[in-house]
Enzyme design. Sequence first.
Site, short mmCIF file in Angstrom:
data_model
loop_
_atom_site.label_atom_id
_atom_site.label_comp_id
_atom_site.label_asym_id
_atom_site.label_seq_id
_atom_site.Cartn_x
_atom_site.Cartn_y
_atom_site.Cartn_z
CG HIS A 27 -2.24 -0.46 0.97
ND1 HIS A 27 -2.92 -1.32 1.77
CD2 HIS A 27 -3.03 -0.20 -0.07
CE1 HIS A 27 -4.08 -1.57 1.23
NE2 HIS A 27 -4.17 -0.90 0.11
NE ARG A 53 -6.35 -3.20 -12.04
CZ ARG A 53 -5.17 -2.55 -12.12
NH1 ARG A 53 -5.11 -1.26 -11.90
NH2 ARG A 53 -4.07 -3.22 -12.40
NE ARG A 83 -9.67 -5.96 -15.48
CZ ARG A 83 -8.57 -6.04 -14.75
NH1 ARG A 83 -7.43 -6.42 -15.30
NH2 ARG A 83 -8.59 -5.73 -13.47
CD GLU A 89 -4.87 -10.13 -17.26
OE1 GLU A 89 -4.51 -9.43 -16.31
OE2 GLU A 89 -6.01 -10.63 -17.35
CG ASN A 115 0.33 -5.92 -12.72
OD1 ASN A 115 1.38 -5.41 -13.00
ND2 ASN A 115 -0.75 -5.24 -12.45
CG ASP A 116 -2.84 -11.42 -13.46
OD1 ASP A 116 -2.49 -11.99 -12.41
OD2 ASP A 116 -3.85 -10.70 -13.53
NE ARG A 165 -1.24 -9.24 -9.25
CZ ARG A 165 -2.04 -8.59 -10.10
NH1 ARG A 165 -2.57 -9.23 -11.13
NH2 ARG A 165 -2.30 -7.33 -9.93
CB CYS A 190 -3.24 -1.92 -18.93
SG CYS A 190 -3.81 -3.62 -18.94
C1 PEP Z 1 -2.40 -7.11 -14.96
O1 PEP Z 1 -2.55 -8.27 -14.60
O2 PEP Z 1 -1.29 -6.64 -15.33
C2 PEP Z 1 -3.52 -6.16 -14.93
C3 PEP Z 1 -3.41 -4.95 -15.45
O3 PEP Z 1 -4.66 -6.58 -14.29
P1 PEP Z 1 -4.81 -6.64 -12.68
O4 PEP Z 1 -3.58 -6.01 -12.08
O5 PEP Z 1 -6.05 -5.92 -12.36
O6 PEP Z 1 -4.87 -8.12 -12.47
MG MG Z 2 -4.55 -8.97 -14.38
#
Ligand code: PEP
Ligand code: MG
Length: 557
Positions: free
Chosen positions: A190, A292, A328, A417, A440-441, A451, A488
């Site tokens: 955070h 999101r 999304r 992803e 990220n995913d 993650r 993204c």
């Molecule tokens: C990602 O996975 O990079 C993404 C943008 O989606 P989220 O972080 O919401 O899973």
């Molecule tokens: Mg994601």
Amino acid sequence: MSETITGVGIGLGVAQGPVARTPKRTPPPRDERSGRPAEEEAGRVREAVAAVAADLMRRAETAGGTARDVLEAQAMIAEDPSLEEAVQARLDDGKTAEWAVHDAFAEFRATLEAVGGYLGERAADLDDVAARVVAHLRGEPAPGVPSPGHPFVLVAPDLAPADTALLDLDPASPNRVLALVTTDGGPTSHTAILAREKGIVAVVGAGRAARLADGDVVIVDAAAGSVVTDPSEDELAEAQRRADERAAAEAAPVTPGALADGTAVPLLANLGSPKGAAEALELGAEGVGLFRTEFLFLSSTEAPTVEAQRAEYTKLLTAFAGKKVVVRVLDAGADKPLPFLNDAEEDNPALGLRGLRALRANEDILRDQLTALAQADAATDADLWVMAPMIATVEETAYFTALAREVGLKTTGVMVEVPAAALLADRILKHADFASIGTNDLTQYTMAADRLLGTVASLQDPWHPAVLQLIERVGEAGAAHGKPVGICGEAAADPLLAVVLVGLGATTLSMAPAALADVRFSLGRFTLEDARRIAHAALGADDAPAARAAAQAAAGS
Ligand code: PEP
Ligand code: MG
């Protein structure tokens, strides 16, 4: 002799100044019998909890943005009825109010951690709420940020959201926070999220900063992810020169994202609520690259109605009239379970019924959401693009795009992803109008590293050449089909990685709005040819740190 302590930098900032540390927490309460009747103790707890919740709500109002949501959630934790019951049970056993609060919160924390995911991440927030309630009961000041009477570099183990949200950043203030260094916490904590949002110069997870003392002068270099102790005059002067250069870049008029040769790279915002729209536009967002939608409904127990959704999407699209907005559909599951979409117990929720998989199992909910989006689109004049999360197959792509077009949506795409989707991007893009890479995913699934788990955080690095290769593959597929490929995930907010991503074929970048200025500045330093060369250097490395170093060398920084 100066020494360098390393951590994870947030953004590109650099700052210098004397250290001030957060006060040491007083020892936790002991398991003791109370001299007061249980009823009196219960009254003390009620009063303390109400005071702490009111204080958190007051801070939430002042803070605004994501910080407000975090603080409101904390205030709700403080007044959670199941916690109240757990405290009461301990008071009935004759314990002190201080112990009852401390012990009941600790038990609740363990439960949340066992659940894992989004709730598990919130567990640390409970410690802060408990410490605040205990401090109130003891008549001590709330734990938190010092006021040394001069501008300072704040060094702390980690900061509670309540403190990060309200850091004094006013240039005229005698207690201005120049930079933030935490010994714990990673790039998705955070503290990091709020620091990024507020544009605070920050280095997190710098374990060795624990030995810094009040008054030590340091340079905090977020671009390098380092804290330089005992710096020389030359080092201080160089840091100041860079800080001035950045201040000039930030003060420069906000221009559309572009490389030095004029190649346009639209810079878009990641948002979780229409509330963030004004700030994103002010910071120069050219549209929204990731909205999101699941963040709107995290606390809903029932699926939102078409009307309720239409109202939210209309607000968003109205704020971005004439601009591109990528929405999304609900990405429920794993760390973001929605009660109305995820009711199954799963051992491995990140590999389970998540994203489009959960929506497909509840097609009515997906249809309602697409319908609400189409209605909002018809009533506004933003350029709405809609995409699905967690696509793994060509067939899922065909299913989603056909359904979205059936309800009248014009531009329909998918998130990449899952490595399978990256590998077959050329076939996926035959069906989809665009792809948006969620790094990220994509990193979590490529590296098989959760993650949310600190123990495997070093593998959760989008600089890893395996991840970069997959991104390159999607970039090539986009170019072959003449279709846009956006990014993204958090990777787009890393100024040098942003250049690499463009070199790999990304056509737009979407990020937390506070990162826009740094990324815009970084892109402006390189041509497309440079970006390709820097990307090539990173691709050739063996691991993430080597890729970052190779890119830095190729970029001449
Ligand atoms: C990602 O996975 O990079 C993404 C943008 O989606 P989220 O972080 O919401 O899973
Ligand atoms: Mg994601």
